[in-house]
Enzyme design. Sequence first.
Site, PDB file in Angstrom:
ATOM      1  N   PRO A   1      23.842  97.772  94.805  1.00 52.62           N
ATOM      2  CA  PRO A   1      22.626  97.226  95.289  1.00 52.62           C
ATOM      3  C   PRO A   1      22.816  96.063  95.825  1.00 52.62           C
ATOM      4  CG  PRO A   1      22.546  97.318  92.838  1.00 52.62           C
ATOM      5  CD  PRO A   1      23.769  98.281  93.180  1.00 52.62           C
ATOM      6  N   ASN A   2      22.092  95.805  96.927  1.00 47.04           N
ATOM      7  CA  ASN A   2      21.998  94.470  97.702  1.00 47.04           C
ATOM      8  C   ASN A   2      23.080  94.112  98.441  1.00 47.04           C
ATOM      9  OD1 ASN A   2      19.104  94.001  96.757  1.00 47.04           O
ATOM     10  ND2 ASN A   2      19.920  93.570  94.665  1.00 47.04           N
TER      11      ASN A   2
ATOM     12  N   ARG B   1      22.419  87.771 102.784  1.00 46.98           N
ATOM     13  CA  ARG B   1      21.939  87.605 101.479  1.00 46.98           C
ATOM     14  C   ARG B   1      22.634  86.228 100.868  1.00 46.98           C
ATOM     15  NH1 ARG B   1      24.130  91.057  96.425  1.00 46.98           N
ATOM     16  NH2 ARG B   1      22.720  90.000  94.906  1.00 46.98           N
TER      17      ARG B   1
ATOM     18  N   TYR C   1      27.594  84.538  98.622  1.00 51.08           N
ATOM     19  CA  TYR C   1      28.339  85.591  98.986  1.00 51.08           C
ATOM     20  C   TYR C   1      29.042  85.581 100.261  1.00 51.08           C
ATOM     21  CZ  TYR C   1      25.551  87.369  95.133  1.00 51.08           C
ATOM     22  OH  TYR C   1      25.285  87.720  93.798  1.00 51.08           O
TER      23      TYR C   1
ATOM     24  N   ASN D   1      32.013  97.325  93.225  1.00 51.55           N
ATOM     25  CA  ASN D   1      31.015  96.224  93.084  1.00 51.55           C
ATOM     26  C   ASN D   1      29.850  96.817  92.733  1.00 51.55           C
ATOM     27  OD1 ASN D   1      29.615  93.911  92.734  1.00 51.55           O
ATOM     28  ND2 ASN D   1      30.454  92.973  94.757  1.00 51.55           N
TER      29      ASN D   1
ATOM     30  N   ALA E   1      24.096  94.116  90.378  1.00 49.32           N
ATOM     31  CA  ALA E   1      23.515  93.974  89.190  1.00 49.32           C
ATOM     32  C   ALA E   1      23.426  94.827  88.118  1.00 49.32           C
ATOM     33  CB  ALA E   1      22.016  93.517  89.574  1.00 49.32           C
TER      34      ALA E   1
ATOM     35  N   HIS F   1      25.459  94.440  85.063  1.00 50.59           N
ATOM     36  CA  HIS F   1      25.194  93.822  83.623  1.00 50.59           C
ATOM     37  C   HIS F   1      24.340  94.501  82.675  1.00 50.59           C
ATOM     38  CE1 HIS F   1      26.584  90.634  86.300  1.00 50.59           C
ATOM     39  NE2 HIS F   1      25.901  90.636  87.037  1.00 50.59           N
TER      40      HIS F   1
ATOM     41  N   ASP G   1      28.974 105.045  81.823  1.00 46.00           N
ATOM     42  CA  ASP G   1      29.333 106.304  81.311  1.00 46.00           C
ATOM     43  C   ASP G   1      30.070 106.886  82.199  1.00 46.00           C
ATOM     44  OD1 ASP G   1      28.504 105.702  78.566  1.00 46.00           O
ATOM     45  OD2 ASP G   1      26.898 106.916  78.778  1.00 46.00           O
TER      46      ASP G   1
ATOM     47  N   GLU H   1      36.807  96.609  89.129  1.00 45.84           N
ATOM     48  CA  GLU H   1      35.490  96.176  89.011  1.00 45.84           C
ATOM     49  C   GLU H   1      35.824  94.533  89.872  1.00 45.84           C
ATOM     50  OE1 GLU H   1      33.895  95.519  85.216  1.00 45.84           O
ATOM     51  OE2 GLU H   1      32.276  94.010  86.280  1.00 45.84           O
TER      52      GLU H   1
ATOM     53  N   HIS I   1      33.792  91.251  91.383  1.00 40.08           N
ATOM     54  CA  HIS I   1      32.618  90.551  91.809  1.00 40.08           C
ATOM     55  C   HIS I   1      33.008  89.233  92.966  1.00 40.08           C
ATOM     56  CE1 HIS I   1      30.513  92.534  89.166  1.00 40.08           C
ATOM     57  NE2 HIS I   1      31.507  92.627  88.176  1.00 40.08           N
ATOM     58  N   ILE I   2      32.340  89.128  93.812  1.00 36.16           N
ATOM     59  CA  ILE I   2      32.546  88.081  94.882  1.00 36.16           C
ATOM     60  C   ILE I   2      32.285  86.656  94.259  1.00 36.16           C
ATOM     61  CG2 ILE I   2      31.726  87.407  97.203  1.00 36.16           C
ATOM     62  CD1 ILE I   2      30.549  90.261  97.429  1.00 36.16           C
ATOM     63  N   SER I   3      31.270  86.560  93.633  1.00 38.45           N
ATOM     64  CA  SER I   3      30.935  85.216  93.059  1.00 38.45           C
ATOM     65  C   SER I   3      31.680  85.054  91.579  1.00 38.45           C
ATOM     66  CB  SER I   3      29.444  85.020  93.006  1.00 38.45           C
ATOM     67  OG  SER I   3      28.864  85.894  92.115  1.00 38.45           O
TER      68      SER I   3
ATOM     69  N   ARG J   1      27.303  81.257  86.639  1.00 37.18           N
ATOM     70  CA  ARG J   1      25.856  81.404  87.056  1.00 37.18           C
ATOM     71  C   ARG J   1      25.095  82.002  86.018  1.00 37.18           C
ATOM     72  NH1 ARG J   1      26.075  85.911  91.829  1.00 37.18           N
ATOM     73  NH2 ARG J   1      23.792  84.789  92.113  1.00 37.18           N
TER      74      ARG J   1
ATOM     75  N   ARG K   1      24.332  87.094  83.745  1.00 40.47           N
ATOM     76  CA  ARG K   1      25.595  87.706  84.731  1.00 40.47           C
ATOM     77  C   ARG K   1      26.786  87.609  83.805  1.00 40.47           C
ATOM     78  NH1 ARG K   1      23.184  88.213  89.800  1.00 40.47           N
ATOM     79  NH2 ARG K   1      21.640  86.621  90.348  1.00 40.47           N
TER      80      ARG K   1
END
Length: 150
Positions: free
Chosen positions: A10-11, A18, A23, A75, A78, A81, A88, A99, A101-103, A108, A112
Site C-alpha cells: 500500500p501507498n 509521497r 521515500y 515491500n 504498513a 507491522h 501467514d 523484505e 524497506h526504503i526508509s 521512525r 514501525r
Amino acid sequence: MRKLLLLNGPNLNRLGKREPEVYGKTSLAEVESRLQQVAQDIGYELECKQSNHEGDLIDWIHNAEDEGIEGIIVNPGAFTHYSYALRDAVASVKTPVIEVHISNVHKREPFRHHSVIAEVSVGQIVGLDLYGYELALMGLIHFIKGVDHV
Ligand code: DQA
C-alpha cells in the site's frame, strides 16, 4: 528464463510524490524498470506488481509458488507491522521472500519498529533508500543459488 517477483504494498504506487524527504523523488515505475534491467542482465525475468489491497498481495504470493517463481522481493508497506494474514501467506509457501524497506523504520515511529514478516522471510534490507531494492535482488539470487560465501 528463471523468474522472480517484486511486490510493493500500500501507498508505494505514490513513490516520487509521497513524502519525498522519506521515500525519494523516483517513481515506482522507474524503480521497477531499473530493477528489471538489472535482473535481466544476470539472467532473470522480474515480474513487478503493486497493490493497496492485502488480498492481492496474498494471492500473488500463493500464485508465485504455483507458477514456479524462484523468489520474491516484497515491500509490504504498513502491512509489515500488523498483517498476520500476509505473514501467514509468506509462511505458507516454499518460495523464499526478502523484505525491503526504503526508509530506516528503526529511526521512525515506534509502530514501525516491528515487522511481523521478518520471522518468516529470508532477510531484510532496511534504510538504504531505493538502492535497497537492488541489494534485495542480489541477496535473493545469492540465497537461491545457495552460495555460502561471497
Ligand atoms: C516502508 C516503511 C513502512 O513503515 C511504511 O508504512 C511504508 C514504506 C518503507 O519502505 O520504508 O509504506 O515499508
